[in-house]
Design a protein around this motif. Structure first.
Motif, PDB file in Angstrom:
ATOM      1  N   PHE A  23       0.802  -1.132  -0.016  1.00  0.00           N
ATOM      2  CA  PHE A  23       0.177   0.033   0.083  1.00  0.00           C
ATOM      3  C   PHE A  23       1.050   1.282  -0.019  1.00  0.00           C
ATOM      4  O   PHE A  23       0.657   2.258  -0.831  1.00  0.00           O
ATOM      5  N   ALA A  24       1.945   1.223   0.855  1.00  0.00           N
ATOM      6  CA  ALA A  24       2.946   2.259   0.977  1.00  0.00           C
ATOM      7  C   ALA A  24       3.423   2.680  -0.399  1.00  0.00           C
ATOM      8  O   ALA A  24       3.752   3.857  -0.934  1.00  0.00           O
ATOM      9  N   GLN A  25       3.909   1.521  -1.245  1.00  0.00           N
ATOM     10  CA  GLN A  25       4.624   1.596  -2.469  1.00  0.00           C
ATOM     11  C   GLN A  25       3.676   2.347  -3.514  1.00  0.00           C
ATOM     12  O   GLN A  25       4.141   3.281  -4.233  1.00  0.00           O
ATOM     13  N   LEU A  31      -0.142   9.786   0.056  1.00  0.00           N
ATOM     14  CA  LEU A  31      -0.277   9.939   1.617  1.00  0.00           C
ATOM     15  C   LEU A  31       0.921   9.909   2.205  1.00  0.00           C
ATOM     16  O   LEU A  31       1.884   8.978   1.989  1.00  0.00           O
ATOM     17  N   SER A  32       1.085  10.811   3.473  1.00  0.00           N
ATOM     18  CA  SER A  32       1.977  10.431   4.117  1.00  0.00           C
ATOM     19  C   SER A  32       2.091   9.381   5.074  1.00  0.00           C
ATOM     20  O   SER A  32       1.261   8.323   5.007  1.00  0.00           O
ATOM     21  N   GLN A 129     -12.981  10.272  10.197  1.00  0.00           N
ATOM     22  CA  GLN A 129     -12.155  11.436   9.619  1.00  0.00           C
ATOM     23  C   GLN A 129     -12.939  11.797   8.239  1.00  0.00           C
ATOM     24  O   GLN A 129     -12.702  10.706   7.368  1.00  0.00           O
ATOM     25  N   ALA A 130     -13.094  12.849   7.906  1.00  0.00           N
ATOM     26  CA  ALA A 130     -13.564  13.017   6.678  1.00  0.00           C
ATOM     27  C   ALA A 130     -12.689  13.025   5.334  1.00  0.00           C
ATOM     28  O   ALA A 130     -13.332  12.608   4.327  1.00  0.00           O
ATOM     29  N   TRP A 131     -11.449  13.017   5.586  1.00  0.00           N
ATOM     30  CA  TRP A 131     -10.845  12.799   4.376  1.00  0.00           C
ATOM     31  C   TRP A 131     -10.786  11.274   3.987  1.00  0.00           C
ATOM     32  O   TRP A 131     -10.360  10.921   2.863  1.00  0.00           O
ATOM     33  N   ILE A 132     -10.818  10.442   4.908  1.00  0.00           N
ATOM     34  CA  ILE A 132     -10.916   8.937   4.712  1.00  0.00           C
ATOM     35  C   ILE A 132     -12.434   8.546   4.458  1.00  0.00           C
ATOM     36  O   ILE A 132     -12.413   7.775   3.637  1.00  0.00           O
ATOM     37  N   TRP A 133     -13.323   9.125   5.115  1.00  0.00           N
ATOM     38  CA  TRP A 133     -14.581   8.757   4.831  1.00  0.00           C
ATOM     39  C   TRP A 133     -15.601   9.987   4.729  1.00  0.00           C
ATOM     40  O   TRP A 133     -16.393  10.547   5.506  1.00  0.00           O
ATOM     41  N   PRO A 134     -15.516  10.342   3.591  1.00  0.00           N
ATOM     42  CA  PRO A 134     -16.313  11.765   3.229  1.00  0.00           C
ATOM     43  C   PRO A 134     -17.663  11.367   3.158  1.00  0.00           C
ATOM     44  O   PRO A 134     -18.296  10.207   3.097  1.00  0.00           O
ATOM     45  N   ALA A 135     -18.497  12.503   2.954  1.00  0.00           N
ATOM     46  CA  ALA A 135     -19.930  12.451   2.856  1.00  0.00           C
ATOM     47  C   ALA A 135     -20.197  11.400   1.547  1.00  0.00           C
ATOM     48  O   ALA A 135     -19.607  11.580   0.519  1.00  0.00           O
ATOM     49  N   SER A 145     -12.275  11.389  -9.678  1.00  0.00           N
ATOM     50  CA  SER A 145     -12.023  12.529 -10.336  1.00  0.00           C
ATOM     51  C   SER A 145     -10.843  13.066  -9.743  1.00  0.00           C
ATOM     52  O   SER A 145     -10.059  14.150 -10.254  1.00  0.00           O
ATOM     53  N   THR A 146     -10.427  12.853  -8.521  1.00  0.00           N
ATOM     54  CA  THR A 146      -9.328  13.423  -7.660  1.00  0.00           C
ATOM     55  C   THR A 146      -8.590  12.387  -6.791  1.00  0.00           C
ATOM     56  O   THR A 146      -9.351  11.557  -6.095  1.00  0.00           O
ATOM     57  N   LYS A 147      -7.629  12.741  -6.506  1.00  0.00           N
ATOM     58  CA  LYS A 147      -6.682  11.766  -5.643  1.00  0.00           C
ATOM     59  C   LYS A 147      -6.118  12.494  -4.283  1.00  0.00           C
ATOM     60  O   LYS A 147      -5.466  12.047  -3.707  1.00  0.00           O
ATOM     61  N   ASP A 148      -6.734  13.808  -4.295  1.00  0.00           N
ATOM     62  CA  ASP A 148      -6.156  14.721  -3.265  1.00  0.00           C
ATOM     63  C   ASP A 148      -6.990  14.064  -1.712  1.00  0.00           C
ATOM     64  O   ASP A 148      -8.306  13.982  -1.703  1.00  0.00           O
ATOM     65  N   PRO A 149      -6.163  13.692  -0.796  1.00  0.00           N
ATOM     66  CA  PRO A 149      -6.739  13.043   0.252  1.00  0.00           C
ATOM     67  C   PRO A 149      -7.459  13.931   1.151  1.00  0.00           C
ATOM     68  O   PRO A 149      -8.102  13.661   1.933  1.00  0.00           O
TER      69      PRO A 149
END
Length: 157
Positions: A23-25, A31-32, A129-135, A145-149
């Motif tokens: 996953f990290a690779q 993602l940090s 957390q909203a960035w992991i579990w958005p509405a 359409s985006t990969k921004d966490p």
């Protein structure tokens, strides 16, 4: 509250290092390391919710992970022996992964995701957390359409 499943994974001596490294690779540029650990924690929480629903409520209904949780789940599933051990020894039974057909225009997937968020809030007594579990997404919106966490455009599958 940390999921009991994490303590059980450790107690059973199951090494989840390989799927986490894979996953990290794959997602290390997006993602940090801290965010990656958060995603894995959310996968354990998701599996805990499914386990709880099965054991205490006899629930066999549909749930849907967020896109980040789903991506981590995919890496765990690819380690088939480990995944089977996690399901058998920790969750109690095998959890099948049934992807949503992208051509399916029904609202079932959205409803399953919304229900998953409700179960999360009830089980953990807080919002994820909203960035992991958005509405849930707007109908007709492309979740890839985006990969921004940090955006709410990351949904599932």
């Amino acid at each position: 509250m940390e999921p009991a499943i994490l303590a059980e994974i450790e107690a059973q001596g199951l090494d989840v290092g390989l799927p986490k490294r894979t996953f990290a690779q794959i997602y290390g540029n997006e993602l940090s390391p801290e965010q990656q650990e958060e995603v894995w924690m959310e996968l354990w929480r998701y599996l805990s919710i499914i386990s709880f629903m099965r054991m205490h409520r006899g629930h066999q209904g549909k749930t849907r992970p967020s896109i980040w949780v789903n991506r981590a789940w995919h890496e765990l599933i690819l380690c088939t022996k480990l995944y089977a051990q996690v399901c058998d020894k920790v969750v109690g039974s095998f959890i099948h992964h049934t992807p949503v057909d992208p051509s399916d225009e029904s609202a079932d997937a959205d409803e399953a995701y919304a229900l998953t968020l409700e179960h999360y809030r009830a089980y953990y007594k807080n919002d994820p957390q909203a960035w992991i579990w958005p509405a849930p997404p707007r109908r007709g919106h492309n979740p890839e359409s985006t990969k921004d966490p940090d955006t709410t455009d990351n949904y599932f599958f």
